[in-house]
Scaffold this active site. Structure first.
Site, PDB file in Angstrom:
ATOM      1  N   CYS A  65      -7.806  -8.911  -8.237  1.00 48.84           N
ATOM      2  CA  CYS A  65      -8.109  -9.151  -6.824  1.00 48.84           C
ATOM      3  C   CYS A  65      -9.624  -9.266  -6.655  1.00 48.84           C
ATOM      4  O   CYS A  65     -10.383  -8.439  -7.172  1.00 48.84           O
ATOM      5  CB  CYS A  65      -7.568  -8.006  -5.975  1.00 48.84           C
ATOM      6  SG  CYS A  65      -7.879  -8.253  -4.222  1.00 48.84           S
ATOM      7  N   CYS A  69     -12.564  -3.070  -2.906  1.00 45.22           N
ATOM      8  CA  CYS A  69     -12.105  -1.785  -2.354  1.00 45.22           C
ATOM      9  C   CYS A  69     -12.297  -0.692  -3.409  1.00 45.22           C
ATOM     10  O   CYS A  69     -11.707  -0.749  -4.500  1.00 45.22           O
ATOM     11  CB  CYS A  69     -10.630  -1.893  -1.962  1.00 45.22           C
ATOM     12  SG  CYS A  69     -10.274  -3.397  -1.022  1.00 45.22           S
ATOM     13  N   CYS A  72      -9.385   0.981  -5.385  1.00 46.55           N
ATOM     14  CA  CYS A  72      -8.239   0.200  -5.863  1.00 46.55           C
ATOM     15  C   CYS A  72      -8.316  -0.222  -7.326  1.00 46.55           C
ATOM     16  O   CYS A  72      -9.245  -0.918  -7.740  1.00 46.55           O
ATOM     17  CB  CYS A  72      -8.047  -1.031  -4.988  1.00 46.55           C
ATOM     18  SG  CYS A  72      -6.522  -1.909  -5.427  1.00 46.55           S
ATOM     19  N   CYS A 109       9.255  -3.335   0.118  1.00 42.44           N
ATOM     20  CA  CYS A 109       7.907  -3.818   0.427  1.00 42.44           C
ATOM     21  C   CYS A 109       7.270  -4.471  -0.802  1.00 42.44           C
ATOM     22  O   CYS A 109       7.170  -3.848  -1.858  1.00 42.44           O
ATOM     23  CB  CYS A 109       7.044  -2.657   0.901  1.00 42.44           C
ATOM     24  SG  CYS A 109       5.333  -3.157   1.203  1.00 42.44           S
ATOM     25  N   CYS A 141       9.355  -6.236   3.904  1.00 38.11           N
ATOM     26  CA  CYS A 141       7.976  -5.957   4.314  1.00 38.11           C
ATOM     27  C   CYS A 141       7.093  -6.571   3.229  1.00 38.11           C
ATOM     28  O   CYS A 141       7.479  -6.558   2.056  1.00 38.11           O
ATOM     29  CB  CYS A 141       7.766  -4.444   4.377  1.00 38.11           C
ATOM     30  SG  CYS A 141       6.053  -3.962   4.678  1.00 38.11           S
ATOM     31  N   CYS A 201       2.688  -2.425  10.171  1.00 43.61           N
ATOM     32  CA  CYS A 201       2.671  -1.211   9.347  1.00 43.61           C
ATOM     33  C   CYS A 201       1.208  -1.009   8.967  1.00 43.61           C
ATOM     34  O   CYS A 201       0.629  -1.830   8.248  1.00 43.61           O
ATOM     35  CB  CYS A 201       3.545  -1.417   8.102  1.00 43.61           C
ATOM     36  SG  CYS A 201       3.379  -0.079   6.903  1.00 43.61           S
ATOM     37  N   ARG A 273       4.895   7.264   6.948  1.00 42.33           N
ATOM     38  CA  ARG A 273       5.246   7.180   5.520  1.00 42.33           C
ATOM     39  C   ARG A 273       4.322   8.029   4.681  1.00 42.33           C
ATOM     40  O   ARG A 273       3.120   7.766   4.633  1.00 42.33           O
ATOM     41  CB  ARG A 273       5.083   5.729   5.007  1.00 42.33           C
ATOM     42  CG  ARG A 273       6.107   4.835   5.478  1.00 42.33           C
ATOM     43  CD  ARG A 273       5.980   3.381   5.136  1.00 42.33           C
ATOM     44  NE  ARG A 273       6.772   2.733   6.158  1.00 42.33           N
ATOM     45  CZ  ARG A 273       8.083   2.686   6.155  1.00 42.33           C
ATOM     46  NH1 ARG A 273       8.757   3.146   5.124  1.00 42.33           N
ATOM     47  NH2 ARG A 273       8.753   2.157   7.161  1.00 42.33           N
TER      48      ARG A 273
HETATM   49  N1  SAM Z   1      -4.252  -6.575  -1.102  1.00 41.79           N
HETATM   50  C1  SAM Z   1      -3.553  -6.156   0.034  1.00 41.79           C
HETATM   51  C2  SAM Z   1      -4.384  -5.305   0.962  1.00 41.79           C
HETATM   52  O1  SAM Z   1      -5.395  -4.782   0.564  1.00 41.79           O
HETATM   53  O2  SAM Z   1      -3.985  -5.188   2.113  1.00 41.79           O
HETATM   54  C3  SAM Z   1      -2.275  -5.409  -0.286  1.00 41.79           C
HETATM   55  C4  SAM Z   1      -2.214  -4.425  -1.422  1.00 41.79           C
HETATM   56  S1  SAM Z   1      -3.234  -2.963  -1.295  1.00 41.79           S
HETATM   57  C5  SAM Z   1      -3.012  -2.286  -2.888  1.00 41.79           C
HETATM   58  C6  SAM Z   1      -2.309  -1.901  -0.190  1.00 41.79           C
HETATM   59  C7  SAM Z   1      -2.834  -0.527   0.100  1.00 41.79           C
HETATM   60  O3  SAM Z   1      -2.677   0.304  -1.042  1.00 41.79           O
HETATM   61  C8  SAM Z   1      -4.300  -0.374   0.442  1.00 41.79           C
HETATM   62  O4  SAM Z   1      -4.607  -0.729   1.740  1.00 41.79           O
HETATM   63  C9  SAM Z   1      -4.495   1.124   0.216  1.00 41.79           C
HETATM   64  O5  SAM Z   1      -4.199   1.832   1.409  1.00 41.79           O
HETATM   65  C10 SAM Z   1      -3.442   1.469  -0.837  1.00 41.79           C
HETATM   66  N2  SAM Z   1      -4.067   1.891  -2.089  1.00 41.79           N
HETATM   67  C11 SAM Z   1      -4.586   1.108  -3.055  1.00 41.79           C
HETATM   68  N3  SAM Z   1      -5.098   1.830  -4.066  1.00 41.79           N
HETATM   69  C12 SAM Z   1      -4.899   3.131  -3.739  1.00 41.79           C
HETATM   70  C13 SAM Z   1      -5.204   4.368  -4.364  1.00 41.79           C
HETATM   71  N4  SAM Z   1      -5.850   4.418  -5.546  1.00 41.79           N
HETATM   72  N5  SAM Z   1      -4.859   5.515  -3.758  1.00 41.79           N
HETATM   73  C14 SAM Z   1      -4.215   5.478  -2.564  1.00 41.79           C
HETATM   74  N6  SAM Z   1      -3.900   4.338  -1.917  1.00 41.79           N
HETATM   75  C15 SAM Z   1      -4.240   3.185  -2.485  1.00 41.79           C
HETATM   76  C1  DTB Z   2       0.493   1.771   1.399  1.00 39.39           C
HETATM   77  O1  DTB Z   2      -0.157   2.204   2.362  1.00 39.39           O
HETATM   78  N1  DTB Z   2       0.627   2.394   0.238  1.00 39.39           N
HETATM   79  C2  DTB Z   2       1.383   1.584  -0.706  1.00 39.39           C
HETATM   80  C3  DTB Z   2       1.851   0.400   0.180  1.00 39.39           C
HETATM   81  N2  DTB Z   2       1.151   0.627   1.409  1.00 39.39           N
HETATM   82  C4  DTB Z   2       1.675  -0.986  -0.300  1.00 39.39           C
HETATM   83  C5  DTB Z   2       0.568   1.236  -1.911  1.00 39.39           C
HETATM   84  C6  DTB Z   2      -0.001   2.448  -2.626  1.00 39.39           C
HETATM   85  C7  DTB Z   2      -0.724   1.993  -3.851  1.00 39.39           C
HETATM   86  C8  DTB Z   2      -1.257   3.145  -4.636  1.00 39.39           C
HETATM   87  C9  DTB Z   2      -2.054   2.715  -5.818  1.00 39.39           C
HETATM   88  C10 DTB Z   2      -1.340   1.908  -6.839  1.00 39.39           C
HETATM   89  O2  DTB Z   2      -0.188   2.261  -7.233  1.00 39.39           O
HETATM   90  O3  DTB Z   2      -1.909   0.918  -7.307  1.00 39.39           O
HETATM   91 FE1  SF4 Z   3      -7.359  -6.203  -3.443  1.00 38.59          FE
HETATM   92 FE2  SF4 Z   3      -6.746  -3.678  -3.928  1.00 38.59          FE
HETATM   93 FE3  SF4 Z   3      -8.426  -4.262  -1.957  1.00 38.59          FE
HETATM   94 FE4  SF4 Z   3      -5.794  -4.909  -1.713  1.00 38.59          FE
HETATM   95  S1  SF4 Z   3      -6.667  -2.847  -1.821  1.00 38.59           S
HETATM   96  S2  SF4 Z   3      -7.567  -6.199  -1.212  1.00 38.59           S
HETATM   97  S3  SF4 Z   3      -5.319  -5.369  -3.860  1.00 38.59           S
HETATM   98  S4  SF4 Z   3      -8.770  -4.627  -4.161  1.00 38.59           S
END
Ligand code: SAM
Ligand code: DTB
Ligand code: SF4
Length: 334
Positions: A65, A69, A72, A109, A141, A201, A273
């Protein structure tokens, strides 16, 4: 008990009912048992007792990606060693959907590691996945990054129920976590989603170094969304090696409980959730979260890239607590 009036319905979108930061903070910081009592009363007034919704996650496009963030593991900027892949076939995902259904999930989802859907061909593939999930009778979702109004309408047309797009933290802290987009970009997509008639959501992550004030601002922002969120995921940071947050200290589970309770009080009708980070919680901490108003969890041994609780352990916990799994009431529009 604190003298905060209990909101009777989800009027979070009307200015008169948006809680100010002092009200949020006095609610959050009151004696824990008072807070739990207040939140649980609100919960009982708006939700079926002793019911939890199970939601299954599927990572339909993993890694690479372009966003930065800081939490992430899927950002291309951090060396996290995750497996990466592009969109799977409808049949591959159908198998996951059928397994999820057999295990009691009523929502499915699909998440993509995109800043935004990259081109119409990929978007069309996602539309096909949405149609398939709807035809299997689960609530579809997706979470695909930024969306235009037109894309949100196409998803609605395909039978999508809800769009996940988190604000993640307080607007005033957003720039410390993500620099490749702004909170206004986030709010714009949420507005497009709401206008297209999709359920919103929207939630966030605790444990990214935010202050108490930031947490209150985060909750206030959720209460101010143009379309009140039908669902609020509360994640605790899962620190992943290679990300800038790999060494973040864990969230105190009682702070999570307080956050869930405060969201319950000010967004009475939203599903809350209990999302990432549940694997690090004791059964007792999860139980307090349920009492405080959490009524949905992610089911399945993997979230997107990180581990989640074993399904058999979840089953045993729900059974021990006398909680039943909410059945699907989803019927796609003709
Ligand atoms: N790329 C899209 C976005 O950012 O909206 C969708 C996927 S993103 C992985 C969805 C959510 O996963 C993020 O908004 C964040 O709240 C959660 N997330 C990602 N990495 C995480 C982590 N290490 N710990 C907790 N939540 C995480
Ligand atoms: C949300 O708030 N938490 C979920 C779902 N929406 C998509 C994702 C959590 C991802 C946690 C880190 C990972 O497994 O990569
Ligand atoms: Fe990309 Fe992860 Fe940020 Fe979603 S949360 S926009 S997957 S870097």
């Amino acid at each position: 008990m604190a003298a905060t009036a209990l909101p009777q319905s989800n009027k979070a979108s009307t200015p008169s009912s948006i809680p100010n930061l002092e009200t949020l903070s006095s609610t959050y910081s009151q004696p824990l048992l008072d807070l739990l009592y207040q939140a649980h009363q609100v919960h009982r007034a708006h939700h079926p007792n002793n019911e939890i919704q199970l939601c299954t996650l599927s990572n339909i496009k993993s890694g690479n990606c372009p966003e930065d963030c800081a939490y992430c593991p899927q950002s291309v900027r951090y060396q996290t060693g995750i497996d990466t892949w592009e969109l799977p076939s409808v049949d591959e995902v159908r198998t996951q959907v059928q397994e999820a259904k057999a295990h009691g999930s009523s929502r499915f989802c699909m998440g993509a590691a995109w800043r935004m859907p990259p081109h119409q061909q990929a978007f069309d593939q996602v539309l096909d996945l949405v149609k398939m999930v709807a035809s299997e009778g689960l609530e579809p979702c997706v979470t695909l990054g930024m969306l235009t109004y037109d894309q949100a309408c196409q998803l609605k047309e395909a039978g999508l129920l809800a769009y996940n797009h988190n604000i993640d933290t307080a607007p005033s802290f957003y720039g410390d976590i993500i620099t490749t987009r702004t909170i206004d970009d986030r709010l714009e997509t949420l507005a497009n989603v709401g206008k297209a008639g999709l359920q919103v959501c929207c939630g966030g992550i605790l444990g990214m170094g935010e202050s108490l004030e930031h947490r209150m601002e985060f909750i206030q922002t959720l209460c101010q969304l143009e379309t009140p969120p039908e669902s609020v995921p509360i994640n605790c940071l899962v620190p992943v090696e290679g990300t800038p947050m790999e060494n973040a200290p864990p969230v105190d589970p009682l702070d999570l409980v307080r956050t869930v309770a405060t969201v319950r009080i000010f967004l009475p009708t939203a599903k809350i959730r209990l999302s990432a980070g549940r694997l690090s919680l004791s059964e007792e901490a999860q139980t307090l979260c349920f009492f405080a108003g959490a009524n949905a969890i992610f089911s399945g041994e993997k979230l997107l890239t990180t581990a989640n609780n074993e399904m058999s352990k979840d089953d045993r916990l729900l059974q021990k607590l006398g909680l039943s799994v909410q059945s699907s009431s989803y019927a796609p529009a003709e």
